[in-house]
Design an enzyme around this catalytic site. Structure first.
Site, PDB file in Angstrom:
ATOM      1  CE1 TYR A 164       5.757  -3.670   0.115  1.00 16.08           C
ATOM      2  CE2 TYR A 164       4.859  -5.890  -0.049  1.00 16.08           C
ATOM      3  CZ  TYR A 164       4.837  -4.558  -0.416  1.00 16.08           C
ATOM      4  OH  TYR A 164       3.886  -4.101  -1.288  1.00 16.08           O
ATOM      5  CE  LYS A 168       2.169  -2.690   1.501  1.00 10.97           C
ATOM      6  NZ  LYS A 168       1.469  -1.432   1.152  1.00 10.97           N
TER       7      LYS A 168
END
Length: 275
Positions: A164, A168
């Site tokens: 994750y 990002k």
């Protein structure tokens, strides 16, 4: 004298901060296109916004945003209905418990959080002219993340939080490049960290969901989390300002890796191969 209603495209609008972003934009006078995978949740969101903003113009386009094919088909559908788009909010995100691979052969977290927003943005650019805004919903998890351009999909050492955060961080890098590229056209690109928000992004059960729900007791509500994204979308103060990383309505300093041109160039090349 008549004016044309501005139009916004929002992903991930059927839950969490996305619903409040979409509603806030409708209240600000925007017509909406919401890209959603689940028809029932999309219809529920449509009715929820319409109840708060009677007469709101809302389109729903169905798509699985982990699929590049679906993403590009959604963009084509939007362009056929809306030749001018004033605002694009790439909000949809995935935090997956297991490493999954899409039918197109892409790691699913990266596909949803990075590849799809980039593909959607690129496909919709022909309909965007100054002073259009592009808002990417990022995460402070990127602030201390590391990235290996030779293994963006984490074939080695995959972990939920690592995948994750890496997605990002790559989004921050690619958004910065896009901001520079679109600056001469007067189209702005900014990344927003909404804060720690109590959403249902973790939905797979087990210890991870339990920990997330426990943490959620100290988190912002979804409505509160939509504040900074809506500021990035609507604030007159940000007119013409691009390449920002916003937290609590303020420009923040991103991960130092975002300012490493050689590393960013390698990530860009790796992302290009995946797109």
């Amino acid at each position: 004298m008549t004016t044309t209603q501005p139009h916004a495209v929002v992903t991930g609008a059927t839950s969490g901060i996305g619903r409040w972003i979409a509603r806030g934009l409708a209240q600000a006078g925007y017509g909406l296109t919401l890209i959603a995978r689940d028809e029932m949740r999309a219809d529920k969101t449509h009715r929820w916004i319409a109840a708060a903003v009677p007469g709101a113009a809302i389109d729903i386009v169905r798509a699985d945003l982990s699929s590049l094919k679906d993403t590009r088909a959604a963009a084509a559908s939007i362009l056929s209905r809306h030749p001018k788009i004033d605002l694009l909010v790439n909000n949809a995100g995935l935090l997956s418990h297991d490493r999954q691979v899409t039918p197109e052969g892409r790691e699913k977290t990266l596909a949803t959080n990075l590849l799809s927003p980039l593909a959607l943005t690129e496909a919709l650019l022909p309909a965007m002219v100054a002073p259009a805004r592009i808002v990417m919903v990022g995460s402070s998890s990127a602030d201390r993340a590391r990235i290996d351009p030779d293994d963006l999909e984490l074939r080695q050492g995959w972990r939920m939080t690592r995948a994750y955060a890496r997605s990002k961080l790559a989004l921050l890098m690619m958004s910065g490049l896009l901001a520079e590229r679109l600056k001469p056209a007067g189209i702005t690109v900014n990344v927003v960290h909404p804060g720690l928000v109590a959403t249902n992004i973790v939905r797979h059960g087990g210890i991870d969901e339990f920990a997330w729900r426990l943490l959620g007791r100290f988190a912002l509500t979804a409505e509160q989390g939509a504040d900074t994204p809506l500021y990035a979308c609507l604030s007159p103060e940000l007119a013409g300002q691009t390449g920002l990383y916003l937290k609590r309505r303020r420009a923040a300093r991103p991960n130092a890796r975002v300012r490493d041109p050689a590393l960013v160039a390698r990530v860009e090349a790796a992302v290009g191969r995946l797109l």
